[in-house]
Scaffold this active site. Sequence first.
Site, PDB file in Angstrom:
ATOM      1  N   TYR A  80      50.014  62.565  -1.455  1.00  0.00           N
ATOM      2  CA  TYR A  80      51.235  61.826  -1.824  1.00  0.00           C
ATOM      3  C   TYR A  80      51.273  61.445  -3.317  1.00  0.00           C
ATOM      4  O   TYR A  80      52.141  61.923  -4.064  1.00  0.00           O
ATOM      5  CB  TYR A  80      51.311  60.591  -0.926  1.00  0.00           C
ATOM      6  CG  TYR A  80      52.374  59.580  -1.250  1.00  0.00           C
ATOM      7  CD1 TYR A  80      53.675  59.963  -1.579  1.00  0.00           C
ATOM      8  CD2 TYR A  80      52.084  58.222  -1.183  1.00  0.00           C
ATOM      9  CE1 TYR A  80      54.649  59.014  -1.844  1.00  0.00           C
ATOM     10  CE2 TYR A  80      53.054  57.265  -1.431  1.00  0.00           C
ATOM     11  CZ  TYR A  80      54.326  57.661  -1.771  1.00  0.00           C
ATOM     12  OH  TYR A  80      55.274  56.714  -2.025  1.00  0.00           O
ATOM     13  N   ALA A 133      40.825  61.477  -1.204  1.00  0.00           N
ATOM     14  CA  ALA A 133      40.094  60.476  -0.413  1.00  0.00           C
ATOM     15  C   ALA A 133      40.839  60.241   0.890  1.00  0.00           C
ATOM     16  O   ALA A 133      42.036  60.512   0.980  1.00  0.00           O
ATOM     17  CB  ALA A 133      39.996  59.152  -1.177  1.00  0.00           C
ATOM     18  N   TYR A 137      37.081  51.289   4.164  1.00  0.00           N
ATOM     19  CA  TYR A 137      37.856  52.004   3.144  1.00  0.00           C
ATOM     20  C   TYR A 137      37.702  51.319   1.785  1.00  0.00           C
ATOM     21  O   TYR A 137      37.357  51.957   0.779  1.00  0.00           O
ATOM     22  CB  TYR A 137      39.333  52.061   3.560  1.00  0.00           C
ATOM     23  CG  TYR A 137      40.251  52.438   2.436  1.00  0.00           C
ATOM     24  CD1 TYR A 137      40.229  53.721   1.910  1.00  0.00           C
ATOM     25  CD2 TYR A 137      41.135  51.509   1.886  1.00  0.00           C
ATOM     26  CE1 TYR A 137      41.070  54.065   0.859  1.00  0.00           C
ATOM     27  CE2 TYR A 137      41.967  51.846   0.849  1.00  0.00           C
ATOM     28  CZ  TYR A 137      41.935  53.116   0.333  1.00  0.00           C
ATOM     29  OH  TYR A 137      42.745  53.455  -0.716  1.00  0.00           O
TER      30      TYR A 137
HETATM   31  N1  UFG Z   1      53.458  46.672   8.906  1.00  0.00           N
HETATM   32  C1  UFG Z   1      54.173  46.362  10.033  1.00  0.00           C
HETATM   33  N2  UFG Z   1      54.405  47.351  10.944  1.00  0.00           N
HETATM   34  C2  UFG Z   1      53.953  48.621  10.780  1.00  0.00           C
HETATM   35  C3  UFG Z   1      53.214  48.930   9.608  1.00  0.00           C
HETATM   36  C4  UFG Z   1      52.989  47.930   8.698  1.00  0.00           C
HETATM   37  O1  UFG Z   1      54.597  45.241  10.233  1.00  0.00           O
HETATM   38  O2  UFG Z   1      54.180  49.453  11.661  1.00  0.00           O
HETATM   39  C5  UFG Z   1      53.205  45.623   7.926  1.00  0.00           C
HETATM   40  C6  UFG Z   1      51.724  45.369   7.724  1.00  0.00           C
HETATM   41  O3  UFG Z   1      51.240  44.472   8.680  1.00  0.00           O
HETATM   42  C7  UFG Z   1      51.701  44.827   6.295  1.00  0.00           C
HETATM   43  C8  UFG Z   1      52.871  45.541   5.622  1.00  0.00           C
HETATM   44  O4  UFG Z   1      53.687  46.045   6.675  1.00  0.00           O
HETATM   45  O5  UFG Z   1      51.968  43.469   6.317  1.00  0.00           O
HETATM   46  C9  UFG Z   1      52.432  46.730   4.786  1.00  0.00           C
HETATM   47  O6  UFG Z   1      51.586  47.552   5.567  1.00  0.00           O
HETATM   48  P1  UFG Z   1      51.135  49.004   5.129  1.00  0.00           P
HETATM   49  O7  UFG Z   1      50.316  49.561   6.250  1.00  0.00           O
HETATM   50  O8  UFG Z   1      52.324  49.785   4.680  1.00  0.00           O
HETATM   51  O9  UFG Z   1      50.245  48.759   3.840  1.00  0.00           O
HETATM   52  P2  UFG Z   1      48.979  47.794   3.670  1.00  0.00           P
HETATM   53  O10 UFG Z   1      49.403  46.655   2.798  1.00  0.00           O
HETATM   54  O11 UFG Z   1      48.323  47.474   4.945  1.00  0.00           O
HETATM   55  O12 UFG Z   1      47.952  48.789   2.933  1.00  0.00           O
HETATM   56  C10 UFG Z   1      48.123  49.198   1.604  1.00  0.00           C
HETATM   57  C11 UFG Z   1      47.588  50.611   1.444  1.00  0.00           C
HETATM   58  C12 UFG Z   1      46.124  50.661   1.745  1.00  0.00           C
HETATM   59  C13 UFG Z   1      45.401  49.661   0.907  1.00  0.00           C
HETATM   60  C14 UFG Z   1      46.010  48.308   1.062  1.00  0.00           C
HETATM   61  C15 UFG Z   1      45.396  47.364   0.084  1.00  0.00           C
HETATM   62  O13 UFG Z   1      48.261  51.471   2.313  1.00  0.00           O
HETATM   63  O14 UFG Z   1      45.623  51.937   1.464  1.00  0.00           O
HETATM   64  O15 UFG Z   1      47.401  48.340   0.781  1.00  0.00           O
HETATM   65  O16 UFG Z   1      45.295  46.120   0.655  1.00  0.00           O
HETATM   66  F1  UFG Z   1      44.107  49.599   1.292  1.00  0.00           F
END
Ligand code: UFG
Length: 328
Positions: free
Chosen positions: A17, A80, A146
């Site tokens: 991506y 990665a 990770y």
């Molecule tokens: N979320 C939902 N429903 C979903 C998916 C996500 O409510 O189906 C929420 C999550 O709980 C979070 C927010 O949307 O509060 C963002 O979630 P993402 O999974 O899109 O992203 P993250 O913040 O969990 O993770 C991102 C990157 C990771 C990295 C992280 C750093 O994708 O690779 O930030 O903290 F490790």
Amino acid sequence: MTVSARKRILVTGGAGYIGSNTTLQLLDAGYDVVVVDNLSRGHREAVDPARLRVVNLLDTEGLVRVMSEAPVDAVIHFAAYIAVGESMKVPELYFHNNVAGSLSLFTAMIRTGIKKLVFSSTAAVYGMPERVPILETEPYAPVNAYGESKVMVEKMLQWFDQIHGLRSICLRYFNAAGADPAGRVGESHEPETHLIPLLFRAVRTGVPVTLFGDDYATPDGTCIRDYVHVTDLASAHILAVEALSAGRPSAGYNAGTGRGFSVKEVLQAVEEVVGCAVPHSIGPRREGDPPLLVANSDRLQQDLAWVPRYSDITTIVKTGWAWELRKN
Ligand code: UFG
């Protein structure tokens, strides 16, 4: 931006991506690019076949061969595994691919005399920080395998600088989102775990997306994140390559906007762009989700003159939605 001498950049994970977006921007800027990707999670169609070398990062000899085709000025290392949940089920996959793979890459770089590297790091190196917006001085405190794998590589790089003179810039991404404004490449993870593409999928399929918890100590009860447009992230990599070429010392930089959006605010932004309601339900919290993650990126803006141009939430959602429609 043009590059008179057509410097050659080796991009690992260039079929992924952020890697594919950065590759296109490097080419637009006049660089020569060779992509190394094993296509385990990347997409062949995201890369010009003439530039693609299908090599596994753990194959040091294979990397040396690619690096010996023509002089490489710098490496940008994206390749990665990135799924936090998966890393807590099969951490060995993350240490093998992300840590051992990086070690193999750096070994090949030392053998071929390449001394400049831009590394894809993550906000996950900070874990659940108490002080937000997060500064680069915040200690490493990952809460998943990770994030730990990225910390290990960042630390390895400090020794490679001290001992071998390999200078590196680690870009700690917050929430990468959006797609190439020209519609050439975008986000296609399988399985998809990220919020914005899952909101789009719910719109397309009518199958509700689950919001993970609405009882956090935030204004609307949902988690807040710092969404940064992939095109802005790509430009940060090019500035990092230029800074290393200009002699800048090794450093780690947060790449975010300093502005947070809650899950519900993102959902609302999607509804405004697509023009209809996003089917959703509220579910339990997802384990390991910090309530609030927002970057202080002043250092990146000051040291590398980085200016995020596309990272307002509407542009992120508009470009992402256009890609979603094109992809499907
Ligand atoms: N979320 C939902 N429903 C979903 C998916 C996500 O409510 O189906 C929420 C999550 O709980 C979070 C927010 O949307 O509060 C963002 O979630 P993402 O999974 O899109 O992203 P993250 O913040 O969990 O993770 C991102 C990157 C990771 C990295 C992280 C750093 O994708 O690779 O930030 O903290 F490790």
